[in-house]
Write an enzyme that holds these catalytic residues in place. Sequence first.
Site, PDB file in Angstrom:
ATOM      1  N   HIS A   1       0.846  -1.183   0.000  1.00  0.00           N
ATOM      2  CA  HIS A   1       0.000   0.000   0.000  1.00  0.00           C
ATOM      3  C   HIS A   1       0.886   1.240   0.000  1.00  0.00           C
ATOM      4  O   HIS A   1       2.120   1.155   0.120  1.00  0.00           O
ATOM      5  CB  HIS A   1      -0.942   0.004   1.206  1.00  0.00           C
TER       6      HIS A   1
ATOM      7  N   ASP B   1      -0.258   7.128  -3.501  1.00  0.00           N
ATOM      8  CA  ASP B   1      -1.428   6.773  -4.314  1.00  0.00           C
ATOM      9  C   ASP B   1      -1.784   7.861  -5.320  1.00  0.00           C
ATOM     10  O   ASP B   1      -1.971   7.581  -6.507  1.00  0.00           O
ATOM     11  CB  ASP B   1      -2.641   6.526  -3.407  1.00  0.00           C
TER      12      ASP B   1
END
Length: 387
Positions: free
Chosen positions: A137, A167
Amino acid sequence: VAPGGPFMRPLDGIKVIEMAGLAPSPYCGMLLADFGADVIIVDRLLKHSPEMPGHMSKNPLDRGKRSMRVNIKSPEGRAILMRMIQDADILIEPYRPGVMETLQLGPEEVLSHNERLIYARLTGWGQTGPYAGMAGHDMNYIALSGALSLFKRKGEKPLPPCNILGDFAGGGMLCAMGILLALVERGVSGKGQVVDAAMVDGAANLSVLFFGLFANHLMTLDIGSNLLDGGAPFYQVYESSDGKFVSVGAIETKFYARFIQGLGIAPASLPHQYDMGKWPEMTERFADVFKTKTRDEWAEIFDGTDACVAPVLGLDELANHPHNRERDLIVHVDGIPQPCPAPRLSRTPGRAEAQKGPKGGSTREVLAELGYSKEEIDGFFKMQAAE
């Protein structure tokens, strides 16, 4: 509207297939949709409850997009996707390396059917390297990039900046830039290509200034003691008397002088601005002064000056700030306040539109556009209901 008309956007007519994923790839697709691209989300079949905790029925990342549900693991689903690909300009896929190849939908396969296709692969680790097949992540990607090491107070552990850096900035935004670069090049060569957008690469790229500062001995790896990482008393966040916060970025001498003036401190009572050994002492003194007034009182004092001071606003406050309000920074789409498209173009600006129906709501419409008959579409839905 005629070309050049008031509603034209830069990517009008560009067809995008967005394979459903989490934050980075939807953000990439949102950027393209804001500027006119026809973005169709290809989502998997919904079998049970929402995919993960925090599922949003109306997601700002899906604004302006259509959505369909297809089981691309089935031969029929793959055939539908391949038919879409033949007429598409861009495909965005966020899966681990090899997943699309297993489905016979990898770049080598699909580019043979549409050589103009821009095939954007958005992952954390990238398409190659020993970590390429591992789960991860945002925090993991920015950790490996070195960027996470910069987000810490002296003597404390690194604190991730939510998942904005990996992200969204290093992932979705740089992937969109890669797509646009490939679109420009396609105008010359007539051919598409593969975009390998890795969040590790992107986060490292965004940190390039600090590589330069370190190489030129203008910062140390004692993070939290340097100019831009919380070490300097004039590049800090301070708490006000009401428990809110004020940001200070008075780096240049002339801005620092305005800052000191606003605090009501006599310059002669302070060490030299760049006496780094006295920075902790100066930070403590400034902190005491900021505790004497509320955040908004400080904002009133510094507004209109070149002291480089601004209030730290919460998500529920920024729409009402006079500067943001005049620029219409926050728009309301699907009943959700959210940031307007950026950057702002003078002739062909972006426009944030509501998502075009619920998840999967455009499946029939898209199939009809692909040339499937009503009977074939009905059969497709019956087949999917049985899967």
